[in-house]
Design an enzyme around this catalytic site. Structure first.
Site, PDB file in Angstrom:
ATOM      1  N   SER A 179       0.916  -1.250   0.004  1.00  0.00           N
ATOM      2  CA  SER A 179       0.178   0.057   0.049  1.00  0.00           C
ATOM      3  C   SER A 179       0.971   1.167  -0.172  1.00  0.00           C
ATOM      4  CB  SER A 179      -0.875  -0.038   1.217  1.00  0.00           C
ATOM      5  OG  SER A 179      -0.110   0.267   2.351  1.00  0.00           O
ATOM      6  N   LYS A 180       0.220   2.443   0.018  1.00  0.00           N
ATOM      7  CA  LYS A 180       1.048   3.598   0.046  1.00  0.00           C
ATOM      8  C   LYS A 180       2.018   3.783   0.919  1.00  0.00           C
ATOM      9  CE  LYS A 180      -1.986   7.207  -2.738  1.00  0.00           C
ATOM     10  NZ  LYS A 180      -3.354   6.764  -2.694  1.00  0.00           N
ATOM     11  N   ARG A 181       1.727   3.280   2.105  1.00  0.00           N
ATOM     12  CA  ARG A 181       2.831   3.563   3.236  1.00  0.00           C
ATOM     13  C   ARG A 181       4.032   2.561   3.015  1.00  0.00           C
ATOM     14  NH1 ARG A 181       2.798  -0.820   7.164  1.00  0.00           N
ATOM     15  NH2 ARG A 181       0.747  -2.029   6.343  1.00  0.00           N
ATOM     16  N   HIS A 182       4.252   2.091   1.989  1.00  0.00           N
ATOM     17  CA  HIS A 182       5.335   1.271   1.726  1.00  0.00           C
ATOM     18  C   HIS A 182       6.203   1.946   0.965  1.00  0.00           C
ATOM     19  CE1 HIS A 182       2.955  -2.189   3.271  1.00  0.00           C
ATOM     20  NE2 HIS A 182       3.808  -2.501   4.020  1.00  0.00           N
ATOM     21  N   GLY A 183       5.548   3.133   0.274  1.00  0.00           N
ATOM     22  CA  GLY A 183       6.452   3.720  -0.612  1.00  0.00           C
ATOM     23  C   GLY A 183       5.869   3.687  -2.241  1.00  0.00           C
TER      24      GLY A 183
END
Ligand code: GLU
Length: 489
Positions: free
Chosen positions: A261-265
């Protein structure tokens, strides 16, 4: 070589070995992305595996744009997919097929299913459907329409959908090359809608018709489509068409094991490009996400093509590992042609307000091999070359000026005069010359090296002294030295 439904089921049940489900036609693979405005890294990996398998078998790799969502499917969103594939170096072997343009063909196939008695018109009103939904929920079963068993001549004048006649009992087998033999109880599968009341074909129908018409032999895609494989199998069987081989790839997870997801970059192919990853590093890296060849970390496209078999893909989710990607990217940066890297650096440097003249191009190509050792991305490589692009006279940072004591200035002056006539301006010769100079001066290189580097690079990161001198060239190096010494006088 069309295979009927009964045969297909028996064959799979009798021989669950996935390798037997290879259709005996030339291999055709495809990716079928929906244009969403970005190309997900998972789509890139799916594209790579399809491309590798097609190359490995001497088959074809095709592209279908699933553009039936008219609002999202803008020309720009479609272009993102073309650009992503081009950047990755995964060119399809034919012009792309646009799904929306084939709606008439999809409707024609629905007529065929109706004529074969494999589908029926369902005239349930919205209220009737709602009541049936509730009853189905209460009884823990799938929705059933009374129209399934009505005479096809019973055609009231009101809107209808067309549904597939899913067998009520038995099971549907998906003989998957990655997941193994997956069984679906038909009683849990509803009569799926093929055509909506407004006459538009549904997703599962369109996929089957397009894959069939494109002669696709192997459907290799994300395992979020595994359930669709059962539904699609039933459509193939209803039509008496040969079912393709299935291979459902595990999802890509983040480094922590959670769904990416987005939080993984970064998630989009374009983001990886913008972060300065090379396409060949990306290919090598993506190939390792779910597939591999022993312990080999670094391999060429040719090796991957030679070794790749979709049956060797592992079924556990793959984890994104930035360290591995950086390691591979560094390897390919060190391998790449300096002139290609100069091309790739140019827009990055220009975006940082560097204007590159024709002399800079030569200088860049000379500098890249001398500074790329530690660069993990093109952005880091750009950081490593800016020292050479600065214009004279360089602005020396306050801290740097403090290094230039009278003693150091005098020494740099003598060094300047020693370097000026040097016949051989190569790293090795210059290294020797600086070492000999230090010896004559009776000091370690540490006594003037940092100051020299600061004068030559203006405080920007620069490689070892000899490499810095070679990158700049003789005139520029002496010029920068002269500027610094005269500024201070
Ligand atoms: N359009 C689907 C998607 O983007 C892929 C369908 C398929 O590969 O069969 O997820």
């Amino acid at each position: 070589m069309l295979r009927g439904p009964a045969q297909a089921a028996t064959r799979a049940a009798a021989s669950p070995d996935p390798s037997t489900s290879m259709p005996d036609r030339p291999v055709v693979t495809r990716i079928a992305p929906s244009p969403t405005g970005m190309m997900h890294i998972g789509t890139a990996r799916t594209a790579l595996f399809n491309w590798l398998y097609a190359r490995h078998t001497g088959g074809k790799f095709l592209l279908r744009i699933e553009d039936t969502d008219r609002e999202r499917s803008t020309a720009e969103a479609v272009q993102v997919i073309f650009d992503g594939l081009e950047w990755l170096g995964l060119q399809p072997d034919a012009e792309p097929v646009f799904q929306f343009s084939r709606a008439d063909r999809h409707r024609q196939v629905v007529d065929e299913l109706l004529a074969r008695g494999a589908a029926y018109r369902d005239y349930m009103t919205p209220e009737e459907l709602e009541a049936e939904r509730e009853a189905a929920r209460a009884e823990g079963r799938v929705v059933r329409s009374p129209w399934r068993d009505r005479s096809p001549n019973d055609t009231p004048d009101r809107p209808f959908v067309v549904r597939l006649k899913t067998p009520r009992d038995g099971e549907t087998l998906v003989d998957d090359k990655v997941k193994g033999l997956v069984r679906f109880q038909n009683q849990n599968l509803d009569d799926l809608i093929l055509l909506r009341t407004d006459g538009t074909p549904t997703y599962n129908l369109a996929v089957v018709v397009d894959d069939h018409d494109m002669d696709v032999t192997h459907v290799i895609r994300g395992d979020d489509h595994l359930n669709n494989a059962a539904r699609q199998t039933l459509i193939y069987q209803g039509l008496g068409w040969e079912v393709p081989a299935w291979a459902h790839l595990p999802l890509i997870h983040g480094p922590d094991g959670a769904k990416l997801s987005k939080r993984h970059g970064a998630q989009a192919v374009s983001e990886f490009a913008d972060m300065g990853y090379l396409p060949e590093a990306m290919r090598n890296y993506l190939a390792k996400l779910g597939w591999g060849h022993g312990d080999d970390e670094i391999f060429s496209d040719d090796q991957a093509v030679h070794w790749f078999d979709v049956a060797d893909v592992v079924s556990a989710p793959a984890r994104l590992d930035w360290d591995k990607l950086n390691h591979l990217n560094n390897h390919y940066i060190r391998e790449a042609d300096a002139s290609r890297l100069a091309d790739l650096l140019t827009p990055i440097l220009e975006s940082r307000e560097w204007t590159l003249g024709s002399r800079d191009r030569t200088v860049l190509e000379r500098t890249i091999p001398l500074v790329r050792e530690g660069a993990r991305t093109l952005l880091e490589l750009a950081d490593a070359v800016v020292f050479v692009l600065k214009r004279r006279p360089l602005h020396l940072p306050e801290k740097g000026r403090a290094m230039l004591t009278d003693e150091v200035q005098a020494r740099l002056g003598r060094l300047r005069d020693d370097l000026a006539p040097a016949g051989d301006w190569s790293p090795h010769a210059l290294e020797e010359r600086i070492r000999a100079f230090a010896e004559r001066e009776g000091v370690g290189i540490g006594k003037f090296g940092p100051a020299l580097r600061m004068v030559l690079g203006g405080g920007a990161p620069a490689p070892d002294l000899a490499s810095t001198l070679v990158s700049l060239g003789r005139d520029e190096s002496l010029g920068r030295l002269d500027d610094a010494l005269s500024q201070l006088r």
